[in-house]
Design a protein around this motif. Structure first.
Motif, PDB file in Angstrom:
ATOM      1  N   MET A   1       0.846  -1.179   0.000  1.00  0.00           N
ATOM      2  CA  MET A   1       0.000   0.000   0.000  1.00  0.00           C
ATOM      3  C   MET A   1       0.892   1.244   0.000  1.00  0.00           C
ATOM      4  SD  MET A   1      -3.005   0.820   2.619  1.00  0.00           S
ATOM      5  CE  MET A   1      -4.438   1.538   1.939  1.00  0.00           C
ATOM      6  N   ALA A   2       0.496   2.248  -0.761  1.00  0.00           N
ATOM      7  CA  ALA A   2       1.284   3.467  -0.870  1.00  0.00           C
ATOM      8  C   ALA A   2       1.199   4.269   0.425  1.00  0.00           C
ATOM      9  CB  ALA A   2       0.784   4.307  -2.031  1.00  0.00           C
ATOM     10  N   LYS A   3       2.310   4.846   0.791  1.00  0.00           N
ATOM     11  CA  LYS A   3       2.371   5.683   1.994  1.00  0.00           C
ATOM     12  C   LYS A   3       2.508   7.138   1.563  1.00  0.00           C
ATOM     13  CE  LYS A   3       2.628   2.195   4.871  1.00  0.00           C
ATOM     14  NZ  LYS A   3       1.651   1.895   5.846  1.00  0.00           N
ATOM     15  N   TYR A   4       1.495   7.930   1.833  1.00  0.00           N
ATOM     16  CA  TYR A   4       1.510   9.346   1.512  1.00  0.00           C
ATOM     17  C   TYR A   4       1.372  10.161   2.792  1.00  0.00           C
ATOM     18  CZ  TYR A   4       0.685   8.039  -3.348  1.00  0.00           C
ATOM     19  OH  TYR A   4       0.792   7.504  -4.601  1.00  0.00           O
ATOM     20  N   ARG A   5       1.904  11.383   2.733  1.00  0.00           N
ATOM     21  CA  ARG A   5       1.717  12.297   3.866  1.00  0.00           C
ATOM     22  C   ARG A   5       0.280  12.801   3.885  1.00  0.00           C
ATOM     23  NH1 ARG A   5       5.311  16.504   2.332  1.00  0.00           N
ATOM     24  NH2 ARG A   5       5.950  15.302   0.559  1.00  0.00           N
ATOM     25  N   LYS A   6      -0.158  13.263   5.040  1.00  0.00           N
ATOM     26  CA  LYS A   6      -1.551  13.710   5.179  1.00  0.00           C
ATOM     27  C   LYS A   6      -1.876  14.875   4.248  1.00  0.00           C
ATOM     28  CE  LYS A   6      -2.169  11.930   9.729  1.00  0.00           C
ATOM     29  NZ  LYS A   6      -2.788  11.966  10.987  1.00  0.00           N
ATOM     30  N   GLY A   7      -0.915  15.758   4.023  1.00  0.00           N
ATOM     31  CA  GLY A   7      -1.151  16.882   3.120  1.00  0.00           C
ATOM     32  C   GLY A   7      -1.369  16.415   1.688  1.00  0.00           C
ATOM     33  N   ALA A   8      -0.585  15.438   1.245  1.00  0.00           N
ATOM     34  CA  ALA A   8      -0.743  14.903  -0.106  1.00  0.00           C
ATOM     35  C   ALA A   8      -2.087  14.197  -0.254  1.00  0.00           C
ATOM     36  CB  ALA A   8       0.400  13.949  -0.432  1.00  0.00           C
ATOM     37  N   ILE A   9      -2.480  13.460   0.770  1.00  0.00           N
ATOM     38  CA  ILE A   9      -3.775  12.780   0.735  1.00  0.00           C
ATOM     39  C   ILE A   9      -4.910  13.799   0.662  1.00  0.00           C
ATOM     40  CG2 ILE A   9      -5.359  11.341   2.076  1.00  0.00           C
ATOM     41  CD1 ILE A   9      -2.885   9.866   3.139  1.00  0.00           C
ATOM     42  N   THR A  10      -4.804  14.868   1.436  1.00  0.00           N
ATOM     43  CA  THR A  10      -5.835  15.905   1.421  1.00  0.00           C
ATOM     44  C   THR A  10      -5.945  16.552   0.049  1.00  0.00           C
ATOM     45  OG1 THR A  10      -5.404  16.327   3.763  1.00  0.00           O
ATOM     46  CG2 THR A  10      -6.601  18.032   2.550  1.00  0.00           C
ATOM     47  N   ILE A  11      -4.812  16.852  -0.566  1.00  0.00           N
ATOM     48  CA  ILE A  11      -4.820  17.469  -1.901  1.00  0.00           C
ATOM     49  C   ILE A  11      -5.429  16.519  -2.926  1.00  0.00           C
ATOM     50  CG2 ILE A  11      -3.324  18.252  -3.777  1.00  0.00           C
ATOM     51  CD1 ILE A  11      -1.497  19.452  -1.596  1.00  0.00           C
ATOM     52  N   MET A  12      -5.076  15.226  -2.860  1.00  0.00           N
ATOM     53  CA  MET A  12      -5.638  14.262  -3.802  1.00  0.00           C
ATOM     54  C   MET A  12      -7.146  14.129  -3.619  1.00  0.00           C
ATOM     55  SD  MET A  12      -2.818  11.241  -4.230  1.00  0.00           S
ATOM     56  CE  MET A  12      -2.278  11.059  -2.547  1.00  0.00           C
ATOM     57  N   ILE A  13      -7.612  14.102  -2.387  1.00  0.00           N
ATOM     58  CA  ILE A  13      -9.052  14.028  -2.123  1.00  0.00           C
ATOM     59  C   ILE A  13      -9.753  15.267  -2.656  1.00  0.00           C
ATOM     60  CG2 ILE A  13     -10.781  14.092  -0.277  1.00  0.00           C
ATOM     61  CD1 ILE A  13      -8.901  12.259   1.335  1.00  0.00           C
ATOM     62  N   LEU A  14      -9.159  16.425  -2.448  1.00  0.00           N
ATOM     63  CA  LEU A  14      -9.741  17.676  -2.916  1.00  0.00           C
ATOM     64  C   LEU A  14      -9.865  17.689  -4.437  1.00  0.00           C
ATOM     65  CD1 LEU A  14     -10.700  20.542  -2.092  1.00  0.00           C
ATOM     66  CD2 LEU A  14      -8.354  21.278  -2.477  1.00  0.00           C
ATOM     67  N   PHE A  15      -8.772  17.352  -5.136  1.00  0.00           N
ATOM     68  CA  PHE A  15      -8.824  17.339  -6.598  1.00  0.00           C
ATOM     69  C   PHE A  15      -9.793  16.288  -7.111  1.00  0.00           C
ATOM     70  CE2 PHE A  15      -4.526  19.475  -6.724  1.00  0.00           C
ATOM     71  CZ  PHE A  15      -5.019  20.642  -7.270  1.00  0.00           C
ATOM     72  N   PHE A  16      -9.808  15.117  -6.493  1.00  0.00           N
ATOM     73  CA  PHE A  16     -10.710  14.049  -6.926  1.00  0.00           C
ATOM     74  C   PHE A  16     -12.169  14.461  -6.760  1.00  0.00           C
ATOM     75  CE2 PHE A  16     -13.057  10.063  -6.247  1.00  0.00           C
ATOM     76  CZ  PHE A  16     -12.713   9.399  -7.418  1.00  0.00           C
ATOM     77  N   SER A  17     -12.484  15.115  -5.644  1.00  0.00           N
ATOM     78  CA  SER A  17     -13.874  15.489  -5.381  1.00  0.00           C
ATOM     79  C   SER A  17     -14.321  16.708  -6.177  1.00  0.00           C
ATOM     80  CB  SER A  17     -14.086  15.734  -3.893  1.00  0.00           C
ATOM     81  OG  SER A  17     -13.307  16.830  -3.465  1.00  0.00           O
ATOM     82  N   LEU A  18     -13.405  17.498  -6.704  1.00  0.00           N
ATOM     83  CA  LEU A  18     -13.781  18.692  -7.469  1.00  0.00           C
ATOM     84  C   LEU A  18     -13.762  18.479  -8.978  1.00  0.00           C
ATOM     85  CD1 LEU A  18     -11.981  21.526  -5.455  1.00  0.00           C
ATOM     86  CD2 LEU A  18     -14.404  20.903  -5.436  1.00  0.00           C
ATOM     87  N   THR A  19     -13.145  17.418  -9.446  1.00  0.00           N
ATOM     88  CA  THR A  19     -12.996  17.205 -10.887  1.00  0.00           C
ATOM     89  C   THR A  19     -14.348  17.037 -11.578  1.00  0.00           C
ATOM     90  OG1 THR A  19     -10.847  16.186 -10.546  1.00  0.00           O
ATOM     91  CG2 THR A  19     -11.908  15.763 -12.635  1.00  0.00           C
ATOM     92  N   THR A  20     -15.199  16.155 -11.082  1.00  0.00           N
ATOM     93  CA  THR A  20     -16.486  15.901 -11.728  1.00  0.00           C
ATOM     94  C   THR A  20     -17.416  17.112 -11.689  1.00  0.00           C
ATOM     95  OG1 THR A  20     -16.299  13.545 -11.273  1.00  0.00           O
ATOM     96  CG2 THR A  20     -18.501  14.385 -11.773  1.00  0.00           C
ATOM     97  N   PRO A  21     -17.617  17.753 -10.548  1.00  0.00           N
ATOM     98  CA  PRO A  21     -18.495  18.932 -10.564  1.00  0.00           C
ATOM     99  C   PRO A  21     -17.971  20.058 -11.469  1.00  0.00           C
ATOM    100  CG  PRO A  21     -18.158  18.196  -8.315  1.00  0.00           C
ATOM    101  CD  PRO A  21     -17.235  17.404  -9.184  1.00  0.00           C
ATOM    102  N   THR A  22     -16.662  20.212 -11.523  1.00  0.00           N
ATOM    103  CA  THR A  22     -16.085  21.235 -12.407  1.00  0.00           C
ATOM    104  C   THR A  22     -16.361  20.891 -13.864  1.00  0.00           C
ATOM    105  OG1 THR A  22     -14.357  21.677 -10.783  1.00  0.00           O
ATOM    106  CG2 THR A  22     -13.967  22.442 -13.033  1.00  0.00           C
ATOM    107  N   GLY A  23     -16.170  19.624 -14.231  1.00  0.00           N
ATOM    108  CA  GLY A  23     -16.453  19.195 -15.602  1.00  0.00           C
ATOM    109  C   GLY A  23     -17.912  19.363 -15.970  1.00  0.00           C
ATOM    110  N   ILE A  24     -18.794  19.045 -15.043  1.00  0.00           N
ATOM    111  CA  ILE A  24     -20.228  19.227 -15.289  1.00  0.00           C
ATOM    112  C   ILE A  24     -20.553  20.705 -15.471  1.00  0.00           C
ATOM    113  CG2 ILE A  24     -22.518  19.040 -14.232  1.00  0.00           C
ATOM    114  CD1 ILE A  24     -21.524  16.398 -12.964  1.00  0.00           C
ATOM    115  N   GLY A  25     -19.967  21.549 -14.630  1.00  0.00           N
ATOM    116  CA  GLY A  25     -20.190  22.989 -14.761  1.00  0.00           C
ATOM    117  C   GLY A  25     -19.702  23.541 -16.094  1.00  0.00           C
TER     118      GLY A  25
END
Length: 104
Positions: A1-25
């Motif tokens: 399993m990949a080991k990421y820092r909490k900041g990197a995980i937060t950024i990935m979650i943020l980008f993942f959760s914003l990609t679809t709504p941005t594309g729809i918009g």
């Protein structure tokens, strides 16, 4: 399993959760001016579809199947090699037929 820092995980979650709504918009925003039959739109769609297909082929053949085909049990058994290659070709042909059928 990949080991990421909490900041990197937060950024990935943020980008993942914003990609679809941005594309729809964006899609809703350009829906009135977008001509899906214009030459530019067809070229862009073809390039993006080709890139997507290339990524899928790479992932399937290199990342997923390479470890299976390098298995020592498969390497020493000719019948198993033959069966695996035939199954791979049948699967590739089936997917090509589905792609042709779906895009027709």
């Amino acid at each position: 399993m990949a080991k990421y820092r909490k900041g990197a995980i937060t950024i990935m979650i943020l980008f993942f959760s914003l990609t679809t709504p941005t594309g729809i918009g964006i899609g809703i925003g350009i829906s009135n001016i977008y001509n899906e039959y214009s030459p530019t739109a067809l070229i862009v769609e073809g390039v993006l579809n080709s890139a997507s297909a290339g990524i899928l082929i790479y992932m399937a053949l290199v990342d997923l199947l390479a470890s299976d085909f390098m298995n020592p049990n498969l390497q020493i058994n000719f019948r198993l090699q033959l069966g695996s290659n035939v199954a791979l070709l049948i699967g590739a042909c089936s997917m090509s037929i589905l792609a042709k059928w779906g895009g027709a």
